[in-house]
Design a protein around this motif. Structure first.
Motif, short mmCIF file in Angstrom:
data_model
loop_
_atom_site.label_atom_id
_atom_site.label_comp_id
_atom_site.label_asym_id
_atom_site.label_seq_id
_atom_site.Cartn_x
_atom_site.Cartn_y
_atom_site.Cartn_z
N GLY A 94 74.05 -51.75 35.27
CA GLY A 94 73.50 -52.87 34.52
C GLY A 94 73.43 -54.19 35.25
O GLY A 94 72.91 -55.17 34.71
N GLN A 95 73.93 -54.26 36.47
CA GLN A 95 73.87 -55.52 37.23
C GLN A 95 72.44 -56.02 37.40
O GLN A 95 72.21 -57.22 37.38
N ASP B 19 71.96 -51.19 29.29
CA ASP B 19 71.97 -51.80 27.97
C ASP B 19 71.10 -51.03 26.98
O ASP B 19 71.39 -51.01 25.78
N ARG C 216 69.90 -60.00 30.95
CA ARG C 216 71.20 -60.45 30.45
C ARG C 216 71.28 -61.97 30.37
O ARG C 216 72.27 -62.58 30.75
N ARG D 135 78.20 -47.93 33.77
CA ARG D 135 77.42 -48.88 32.97
C ARG D 135 77.36 -50.29 33.59
O ARG D 135 76.30 -50.87 33.72
N GLU D 136 78.48 -50.85 33.96
CA GLU D 136 78.47 -52.22 34.48
C GLU D 136 77.77 -52.28 35.84
O GLU D 136 76.99 -53.19 36.10
N TYR D 137 78.00 -51.31 36.68
CA TYR D 137 77.36 -51.26 38.01
C TYR D 137 75.85 -51.11 37.87
O TYR D 137 75.09 -51.87 38.47
#
Length: 186
Positions: free
Chosen positions: A35-36, A42, A162, A31-33
């Protein structure tokens, strides 16, 4: 179900709403990778939103307006490629991708994108394939380069991701260029 080998234990195949639980687990791993640079992470935060996102692509496929494909490595869902937009009448399509970090750096996205662009240009007669990418997403820009795309320009500060305004690079390849690169063995 179909699957196409991408080599090295990787396969390109369908990604459908009934696979929402597997898709959500994959998103949770990366998710974090993911979502960069893109909103997918998201937009698919829980099972209902993951299923809805997959359904939106099933609907696009039915309308011939988009397509969604999984990338699996040794049977495990690790990413995907898609036609975010697909307009056969106008002869245009936009390709996109995502990948979880454990699968990065293996050329999977390049091979998968090449396969779907081949289909779009050679089978469906698409004339222009676009790749829109955050100007800060160097790995994705490098994929566009490996695909033989040309950088058309930059849409400055054209979207918010973001909470921060982002620039988008527009890359493309035209059908005659794609045919030429494929006949040259690229």
């Amino acid at each position: 179900m179909f699957a196409m080998s991408l080599g090295d234990g990787a396969e390109l195949g369908p990604l459908e709403p009934w696979q929402a639980e597997e898709f959500l687990a994959h998103m949770d791993r990366g998710r974090e990778y993911v979502g960069q640079h893109i909103g997918l992470a998201d937009a698919t935060a829980d099972l209902d939103s993951a299923r809805a996102w997959l359904q939106s692509y099933a609907d696009k496929t039915a309308a011939d307006a988009g397509r969604l494909y999984s990338i699996r490595l040794d049977g495990v869902l690790v990413g995907g490629v898609l036609f975010r937009l697909f307009d056969a009448k106008a002869g245009t399509a936009e390709v996109g991708c995502w990948l979880e970090p454990a699968a990065a750096g293996r050329g999977l996205v390049t091979r998968a994108a090449r396969a779907i662009i081949d289909w779009a240009v050679l089978e469906r007669g698409i004339h222009r394939v676009e790749w829109l990418v955050s100007a800060a997403n160097t790995p994705s820009i490098n994929v566009a380069k490996r695909l033989g795309m040309t950088r058309d320009g930059v849409l400055r500060s054209n979207y918010t991701h973001r909470g921060t305004r982002q620039d988008t690079e527009v890359w493309s390849v035209l059908s005659p260029e794609w045919h030429e690169s494929r006949s040259a063995g690229a």
